[in-house]
Design an enzyme around this catalytic site. Structure first.
Site, PDB file in Angstrom:
ATOM      1  N   ASN A  51     -35.367  59.064  55.945  1.00  0.00           N
ATOM      2  CA  ASN A  51     -36.695  60.453  56.256  1.00  0.00           C
ATOM      3  C   ASN A  51     -37.050  60.008  57.881  1.00  0.00           C
ATOM      4  O   ASN A  51     -37.885  59.256  57.573  1.00  0.00           O
ATOM      5  CB  ASN A  51     -37.212  61.460  55.707  1.00  0.00           C
ATOM      6  CG  ASN A  51     -38.841  60.245  55.401  1.00  0.00           C
ATOM      7  OD1 ASN A  51     -39.194  61.118  56.587  1.00  0.00           O
ATOM      8  ND2 ASN A  51     -39.622  59.877  54.878  1.00  0.00           N
ATOM      9  N   SER A  55     -46.474  56.313  58.745  1.00  0.00           N
ATOM     10  CA  SER A  55     -45.409  57.001  58.944  1.00  0.00           C
ATOM     11  C   SER A  55     -44.452  56.450  60.291  1.00  0.00           C
ATOM     12  O   SER A  55     -45.673  56.083  60.908  1.00  0.00           O
ATOM     13  CB  SER A  55     -45.647  58.266  58.893  1.00  0.00           C
ATOM     14  OG  SER A  55     -46.246  58.961  57.687  1.00  0.00           O
ATOM     15  N   ASN A  82     -42.158  57.409  61.909  1.00  0.00           N
ATOM     16  CA  ASN A  82     -41.602  58.457  62.935  1.00  0.00           C
ATOM     17  C   ASN A  82     -42.200  59.904  63.095  1.00  0.00           C
ATOM     18  O   ASN A  82     -41.776  60.314  63.978  1.00  0.00           O
ATOM     19  CB  ASN A  82     -40.882  60.092  61.662  1.00  0.00           C
ATOM     20  CG  ASN A  82     -40.408  58.975  60.800  1.00  0.00           C
ATOM     21  OD1 ASN A  82     -39.296  58.010  60.732  1.00  0.00           O
ATOM     22  ND2 ASN A  82     -40.320  59.085  59.560  1.00  0.00           N
ATOM     23  N   ASN A  93     -46.100  53.644  52.524  1.00  0.00           N
ATOM     24  CA  ASN A  93     -45.400  54.551  53.035  1.00  0.00           C
ATOM     25  C   ASN A  93     -43.744  53.738  53.282  1.00  0.00           C
ATOM     26  O   ASN A  93     -43.716  52.728  52.575  1.00  0.00           O
ATOM     27  CB  ASN A  93     -45.539  54.472  54.871  1.00  0.00           C
ATOM     28  CG  ASN A  93     -45.554  56.319  54.824  1.00  0.00           C
ATOM     29  OD1 ASN A  93     -45.251  56.565  54.748  1.00  0.00           O
ATOM     30  ND2 ASN A  93     -47.521  56.439  55.539  1.00  0.00           N
TER      31      ASN A  93
HETATM   32  C1  LIG Z   1     -38.976  63.010  52.533  1.00  0.00           C
HETATM   33  C2  LIG Z   1     -39.739  61.995  52.721  1.00  0.00           C
HETATM   34  C3  LIG Z   1     -41.098  61.844  53.336  1.00  0.00           C
HETATM   35  C4  LIG Z   1     -41.792  61.910  53.378  1.00  0.00           C
HETATM   36  N1  LIG Z   1     -42.744  62.214  53.830  1.00  0.00           N
HETATM   37  C5  LIG Z   1     -44.782  61.602  54.022  1.00  0.00           C
HETATM   38  C6  LIG Z   1     -45.489  62.547  54.524  1.00  0.00           C
HETATM   39  O1  LIG Z   1     -45.623  63.704  55.144  1.00  0.00           O
HETATM   40  N2  LIG Z   1     -46.883  61.661  54.793  1.00  0.00           N
HETATM   41  C7  LIG Z   1     -46.896  60.632  53.525  1.00  0.00           C
HETATM   42  O2  LIG Z   1     -47.932  59.751  53.972  1.00  0.00           O
HETATM   43  N3  LIG Z   1     -45.927  59.495  53.417  1.00  0.00           N
HETATM   44  C8  LIG Z   1     -44.626  60.395  53.339  1.00  0.00           C
HETATM   45  N4  LIG Z   1     -43.603  60.128  52.825  1.00  0.00           N
HETATM   46  C9  LIG Z   1     -43.732  58.205  51.738  1.00  0.00           C
HETATM   47  C10 LIG Z   1     -44.257  58.868  50.848  1.00  0.00           C
HETATM   48  O3  LIG Z   1     -45.372  59.454  49.882  1.00  0.00           O
HETATM   49  C11 LIG Z   1     -44.094  57.307  50.176  1.00  0.00           C
HETATM   50  O4  LIG Z   1     -45.217  56.708  50.079  1.00  0.00           O
HETATM   51  C12 LIG Z   1     -43.362  56.475  50.242  1.00  0.00           C
HETATM   52  O5  LIG Z   1     -41.497  57.582  50.121  1.00  0.00           O
HETATM   53  C13 LIG Z   1     -42.829  55.876  48.957  1.00  0.00           C
HETATM   54  O6  LIG Z   1     -42.915  55.833  47.721  1.00  0.00           O
HETATM   55  P1  LIG Z   1     -41.003  56.071  46.873  1.00  0.00           P
HETATM   56  O7  LIG Z   1     -40.093  54.521  46.815  1.00  0.00           O
HETATM   57  O8  LIG Z   1     -41.742  56.786  45.425  1.00  0.00           O
HETATM   58  O9  LIG Z   1     -41.042  57.701  47.403  1.00  0.00           O
HETATM   59  C14 LIG Z   1     -41.714  61.009  52.412  1.00  0.00           C
HETATM   60  C15 LIG Z   1     -41.301  59.941  51.795  1.00  0.00           C
HETATM   61  C16 LIG Z   1     -40.080  60.930  51.669  1.00  0.00           C
HETATM   62  C17 LIG Z   1     -38.898  60.109  50.852  1.00  0.00           C
END
Ligand SMILES: Cc1cc2nc3c(=O)[nH]c(=O)nc-3n(C[C@H](O)[C@H](O)[C@H](O)COP(=O)(O)O)c2cc1C
Length: 359
Positions: free
Chosen positions: A111, A177, A179, A248
């Protein structure tokens, strides 16, 4: 969503554009189309962290409910806690164009949303309204960030912390993050120290004095070298923040990735992140000697994954991407398997297993 409903809807959800699918899922959950069915948790899963009682250690990671719209239904799916956000001080649209990619063959997502946010005023009001109304039991975190074009990053975090302190059970300062240009640079020693000291002061100022302030955590990693990691760990201990979220999404692209979307820019999450993010967590736990609680996040899709994070040093665990591939029924499966694994190794509480691989 009911598991049955999810299984019916999944093929359709996976055919349409992923961001649209996410919006539809949020709308369905919000309007009760997807009725949650929480069962009470196995007592072996109960845990106390920062004096807060978690019925289970499995949480919804930030980014799923960026605008704090579906906290209660998500708790209703069985999460012990939900982290809403990231929220920015002012509303902003995030990056233009297609910005969410599903890597089906890899059970991963890339993302590059860039903090699309309705802004702090709306977000904090939703949290306040929820507190006043009857709500699903569970712990609620608020994850704060900065506006893309803000010149003073620390001031943005201060605004976030001040606004959510009265309405959140815990606060996360998101400096990882990939991005938002320049954001991860805030993980360097001087900026993160300055930022955390200011955030802690703002939190103190936002709490009426006899009340205990919500714990304040920093969300970091996983793409940190040894020096950066050591610096952050030292700053975390020196400033007295309450915990870390590790971590993250990653900018790395493991060579194992197969999906055609693997070359997209943005943060990678899901299964390929499990090993590297757990290694990062393990190093933080070692360097901090277990003195501050860590939320382990990255690639969790099973009870065994959650257990691995806990044994590596996580007091709590979060996930997001696995929900995209397995649906919300996954939460119950993870909890059941985690309880079995804990008992199988003779643990009667989650807390006893935290960092167990080092003992
Ligand atoms: C679509 C998407 C949007 C995300 N937006 C945020 C965000 O706004 N803030 C944040 O701290 N992490 C964000 N993350 C990161 C997740 O909180 C997490 O740290 C990361 O995806 C790893 O966990 P996972 O493998 O279980 O998804 C986002 C992840 C995804 C997939």
């Amino acid at each position: 969503m009911h598991d049955f409903l999810y299984r019916l809807a999944r093929p359709a959800l996976h055919l349409i554009d992923p961001e649209r699918a996410h919006r539809l899922a949020i709308a369905a959950v919000k309007h009760g189309l997807a009725r949650p069915h929480a069962e009470s948790d196995d007592p072996v899963l109960a845990t106390q962290v920062w004096g807060l009682s978690f019925a289970n250690p499995i949480g919804l990671a930030a980014g799923f409910d960026k605008q704090a719209e579906v906290i209660d239904p998500m708790l209703g799916f069985g999460f012990g806690f939900v982290e809403a956000g990231t929220v920015t001080p002012e509303p902003q649209p995030g990056n233009p164009g297609k910005r969410l990619f599903r890597l089906d063959e890899d059970e991963a997502v890339i993302n590059r949303f860039g903090f699309n946010s309705e802004g702090l005023a709306v977000f904090a009001q939703r949290l306040a309204d929820r507190r006043k109304a009857s709500h699903t039991p569970g712990i609620v975190g608020a994850n704060v960030g900065k506006n893309r074009d803000s010149a003073d990053a620390a001031a943005d975090y201060e605004k976030g912390v001040a606004a959510v302190t009265p309405v959140a059970d815990y606060i996360v300062v998101n400096v990882s993050s990939p991005n938002t240009p320049g954001l991860r640079g805030l993980q360097a020693r001087a900026p993160i120290e300055n930022l955390l000291r200011r955030a802690l002061a703002d939190r103190a100022g936002a709490v009426p004095s006899p009340l205990r302030p919500p714990p304040l955590l920093a969300k970091v990693g996983p793409d940190l070298n040894d020096n950066e990691l050591q610096d952050i760990a030292e700053v975390a201990l020196a400033t007295g923040i309450d915990g870390l979220v590790v971590g993250n999404t990653t900018l790395a692209r493991p060579p194992t990735l197969r999906s055609r979307h693997r070359g997209e820019a943005g943060g990678l999450s899901g299964r390929p992140l499990m090993e590297p993010s757990t290694e990062c967590l393990r190093r933080f736990y070692r360097v901090t000697e277990g003195r501050i609680p860590i939320i382990g996040c990255g690639g969790v899709s099973s009870g065994a994954d959650a257990y691995a994070k806990i044994r590596a040093g996580a007091s709590l665990v979060q996930l997001y991407t696995a929900l995209v591939f397995h649906g919300p029924g996954l939460v119950a499966t993870i909890k059941r398997d985690l309880a079995r694994l804990l008992r199988g190794d003779g643990f009667s509480h989650v807390a006893d297993a935290v960092g167990a691989e080092r003992r």
